[in-house]
Design an enzyme around this catalytic site. Structure first.
Site, mmCIF file in Angstrom:
data_model
loop_
_atom_site.group_PDB
_atom_site.id
_atom_site.type_symbol
_atom_site.label_atom_id
_atom_site.label_comp_id
_atom_site.label_asym_id
_atom_site.label_seq_id
_atom_site.Cartn_x
_atom_site.Cartn_y
_atom_site.Cartn_z
ATOM 1 N N TYR A 157 0.855 -1.168 0.130
ATOM 2 C CA TYR A 157 -0.160 -0.201 -0.234
ATOM 3 C C TYR A 157 0.906 1.436 0.111
ATOM 4 C CZ TYR A 157 -3.777 3.203 1.644
ATOM 5 O OH TYR A 157 -4.757 4.115 1.447
ATOM 6 N N LYS A 161 0.981 4.178 -2.935
ATOM 7 C CA LYS A 161 0.749 5.650 -2.434
ATOM 8 C C LYS A 161 1.769 6.612 -2.757
ATOM 9 C CE LYS A 161 -3.727 4.912 -1.641
ATOM 10 N NZ LYS A 161 -4.885 5.670 -2.449
HETATM 11 N N1 LIG Z 1 -10.126 5.193 4.864
HETATM 12 C C1 LIG Z 1 -8.660 5.714 5.179
HETATM 13 O O1 LIG Z 1 -8.342 5.335 6.126
HETATM 14 C C2 LIG Z 1 -7.682 6.135 4.033
HETATM 15 C C3 LIG Z 1 -6.654 6.920 4.513
HETATM 16 C C4 LIG Z 1 -5.837 7.305 3.569
HETATM 17 C C5 LIG Z 1 -5.918 7.236 2.114
HETATM 18 N N2 LIG Z 1 -7.288 6.548 1.686
HETATM 19 C C6 LIG Z 1 -7.636 6.367 0.340
HETATM 20 O O2 LIG Z 1 -8.921 7.026 -0.059
HETATM 21 C C7 LIG Z 1 -9.483 6.350 -0.968
HETATM 22 C C8 LIG Z 1 -10.858 6.046 -0.880
HETATM 23 O O3 LIG Z 1 -10.672 4.904 0.178
HETATM 24 P P1 LIG Z 1 -12.146 4.914 1.212
HETATM 25 O O4 LIG Z 1 -11.391 4.805 2.713
HETATM 26 O O5 LIG Z 1 -13.251 5.849 0.726
HETATM 27 O O6 LIG Z 1 -12.363 3.360 0.951
HETATM 28 P P2 LIG Z 1 -13.675 2.503 0.443
HETATM 29 O O7 LIG Z 1 -14.851 2.913 1.237
HETATM 30 O O8 LIG Z 1 -13.405 0.916 0.340
HETATM 31 O O9 LIG Z 1 -13.828 3.064 -1.117
HETATM 32 C C9 LIG Z 1 -12.879 2.533 -2.110
HETATM 33 C C10 LIG Z 1 -13.501 3.093 -3.308
HETATM 34 O O10 LIG Z 1 -12.612 2.620 -4.457
HETATM 35 C C11 LIG Z 1 -13.406 1.774 -5.358
HETATM 36 N N3 LIG Z 1 -12.572 0.967 -5.898
HETATM 37 C C12 LIG Z 1 -11.881 0.072 -5.554
HETATM 38 N N4 LIG Z 1 -11.073 -0.905 -6.488
HETATM 39 C C13 LIG Z 1 -11.584 -0.374 -7.393
HETATM 40 C C14 LIG Z 1 -11.447 -0.682 -8.941
HETATM 41 N N5 LIG Z 1 -10.484 -1.773 -9.240
HETATM 42 N N6 LIG Z 1 -11.944 0.157 -9.910
HETATM 43 C C15 LIG Z 1 -12.668 1.145 -9.573
HETATM 44 N N7 LIG Z 1 -12.835 1.309 -8.266
HETATM 45 C C16 LIG Z 1 -12.374 0.788 -7.308
HETATM 46 C C17 LIG Z 1 -14.701 1.025 -4.640
HETATM 47 O O11 LIG Z 1 -15.605 0.541 -5.323
HETATM 48 P P3 LIG Z 1 -15.893 -0.784 -6.032
HETATM 49 O O12 LIG Z 1 -15.583 -1.626 -4.978
HETATM 50 O O13 LIG Z 1 -17.436 -0.424 -6.048
HETATM 51 O O14 LIG Z 1 -15.174 -0.623 -7.211
HETATM 52 C C18 LIG Z 1 -14.862 2.253 -3.410
HETATM 53 O O15 LIG Z 1 -15.777 2.850 -4.265
HETATM 54 C C19 LIG Z 1 -8.637 5.301 -1.518
HETATM 55 O O16 LIG Z 1 -7.655 5.456 -2.498
HETATM 56 C C20 LIG Z 1 -7.925 4.996 -0.179
HETATM 57 O O17 LIG Z 1 -6.572 4.340 -0.389
HETATM 58 C C21 LIG Z 1 -8.292 6.020 2.745
#
Ligand SMILES: NC(=O)c1ccc[n+]([C@@H]2O[C@H](COP(=O)([O-])OP(=O)(O)OC[C@H]3O[C@@H](n4cnc5c(N)ncnc54)[C@H](OP(=O)(O)O)[C@@H]3O)[C@@H](O)[C@H]2O)c1
Length: 270
Positions: A157, A161
Site C-alpha cells: 500500500y 501511494k
Molecule cells: N480510509 C482510510 O483510512 C484512508 C486513508 C488514506 C487514504 N485513503 C484512500 O482514500 C481512497 C478512498 O478510500 P476509502 O477509505 O473511501 O475506501 P472505500 O470505502 O473502500 O472506497 C474505495 C472505493 O474505491 C473503489 N474501488 C476499489 N477498487 C476499484 C477498482 N479496481 N476500480 C474502480 N473502483 C475501485 C471502491 O468501489 P468498488 O468496490 O465499487 O469498485 C470504492 O468506491 C482510497 O484511495 C484509499 O486508499 C483511505
C-alpha cells in the site's frame, strides 16, 4: 456561486467511503458528477439519492474497473462525450493491503494494488488531461499518510501511494503554466470499509481492520477538507495535526518515527 456549481467532476471510487461523501458535497454545490466504480448498484443508489436531495446537481454512474487501462480510456471518453468536457478528475479509487512483508504468501496482490492505486490514476489522468487543459481544470489524487511515511505492515500500500504522490508531484511541475493544477490529499485513518475489504498477506480480503480506529476521521470530514483544498487549488493537503507533526519529525528524527509507527501497530495488537 459555489466553486463547483455546474462543473463536471469525474470521481473514481465513488461507490463508497470518501468518494461517495465527496460526491454528496459536490452535489450540494450543483456539480455535474460522473461517478465511477465497479459496484454499479451502489453507484445507482447514490445517483438516485443525489437526484432526490439535490435536484440542481446532475449525476451519472459508470461501472468501471480502474485496474484496466482500456476501462480507464473508455470511462474518460464516455464522460467527456456525455457532459461535453471535464473540469475536475478525482483519482480516489483505491484498495488497501495489510501484512508483514515476510508473512506474505501471495505476491500477486502487490501488482493489483499498484494497478488500482497508481496505474488506474495515471491512466485516467492521461486520458483526461486534454479535456482538463481546455477548461483550466484540476487533477486531484487521494494518496495517504502512508504515501509520505513508510508504514510497517503496509509495504504494498505504501509503495503504491508513494508512487501516486511522486507521479503527481512531477506532473504538477510539467503542467506549470498550463492552467491545470494538481492537488494531492494525504488522509490519515478515515472510518471506511477500506481496511476490511483490503488484501491480507494471503491475497484474500482481510475481513478486519488492523489499525486502531477509535480516533479515525469520519469520511464526511475527510471529504469536507478535500473539497476545501480542491476549491483553493492547493498543491497538497496533509490531514490531521498528528500527520503534519509526523512529517516534521521524519525530517528531524526518522528513527523516532519508525519506532512510533511500530508502537502504534503493537498497541493495535498486531
Ligand atoms: N480510509 C482510510 O483510512 C484512508 C486513508 C488514506 C487514504 N485513503 C484512500 O482514500 C481512497 C478512498 O478510500 P476509502 O477509505 O473511501 O475506501 P472505500 O470505502 O473502500 O472506497 C474505495 C472505493 O474505491 C473503489 N474501488 C476499489 N477498487 C476499484 C477498482 N479496481 N476500480 C474502480 N473502483 C475501485 C471502491 O468501489 P468498488 O468496490 O465499487 O469498485 C470504492 O468506491 C482510497 O484511495 C484509499 O486508499 C483511505
Amino acid at each position: 456561486m459555489a466553486p463547483f456549481t455546474g462543473k463536471v467532476v469525474l470521481i473514481t471510487g465513488a461507490s463508497d467511503g470518501i468518494g461517495a461523501e465527496l460526491a454528496l458535497l459536490l452535489a450540494q454545490q450543483g456539480a455535474r458528477l460522473a461517478l465511477a466504480a465497479r459496484r454499479l448498484e451502489r453507484l445507482d443508489e447514490l445517483v438516485a439519492r443525489i437526484r432526490r436531495e439535490h435536484p440542481a446537481a446532475d449525476a451519472v454512474a459508470w461501472r468501471t474497473d480502474v485496474s484496466s487501462e482500456d476501462a480507464c480510456r473508455q470511462l474518460v471518453a464516455e464522460v467527456a462525450a456525455h457532459f461535453g468536457g471535464i473540469d475536475v478528475l478525482v483519482n480516489n479509487a483505491g484498495v488497501s493491503a495489510h501484512g508483514y512483508f515476510e508473512q506474505v504468501s501471495d505476491f500477486a496482490y502487490y501488482e493489483t494494488v499498484m494497478r488500482v492505486n497508481y496505474f488506474g490514476a495515471m491512466w485516467c489522468t492521461r486520458e483526461a488531461l486534454p479535456h482538463l487543459r481546455q477548461r483550466r481544470g484540476l487533477v486531484v489524487a487521494v494518496s495517504s499518510l502512508a504515501g509520505k511515511v513508510g508504514v510497517p505492515g503496509r509495504t504494498a500500500y505504501s509503495a503504491s501511494k508513494f508512487a501516486l504522490a511522486g507521479f503527481c508531484e512531477a506532473l504538477r511541475c510539467e503542467l506549470r503554466g498550463s492552467g491545470v493544477d494538481v492537488c494531492v490529499v494525504f488522509p490519515g485513518v478515515v472510518a471506511t470499509a477500506t481496511r476490511v475489504a483490503g488484501f491480507g498477506p494471503d491475497g484474500r480480503p482481510l475481513g478486519e481492520s488492523r489499525l486502531r480506529e477509535d480516533d479515525a476521521m469520519s469520511a464526511q470530514e475527510c471529504a469536507r477538507q478535500m473539497l476545501a483544498a480542491m476549491a483553493a487549488r492547493r498543491r497538497e493537503l496533509v490531514m490531521t495535526a498528528k500527520g503534519r507533526l509526523g512529517l516534521w519529525l521524519k525530517l528531524l528524527a526518522p528513527g523516532l518515527v519508525d519506532r512510533m509507527a511500530l508502537r502504534a501497530l503493537k498497541q493495535a495488537g498486531r
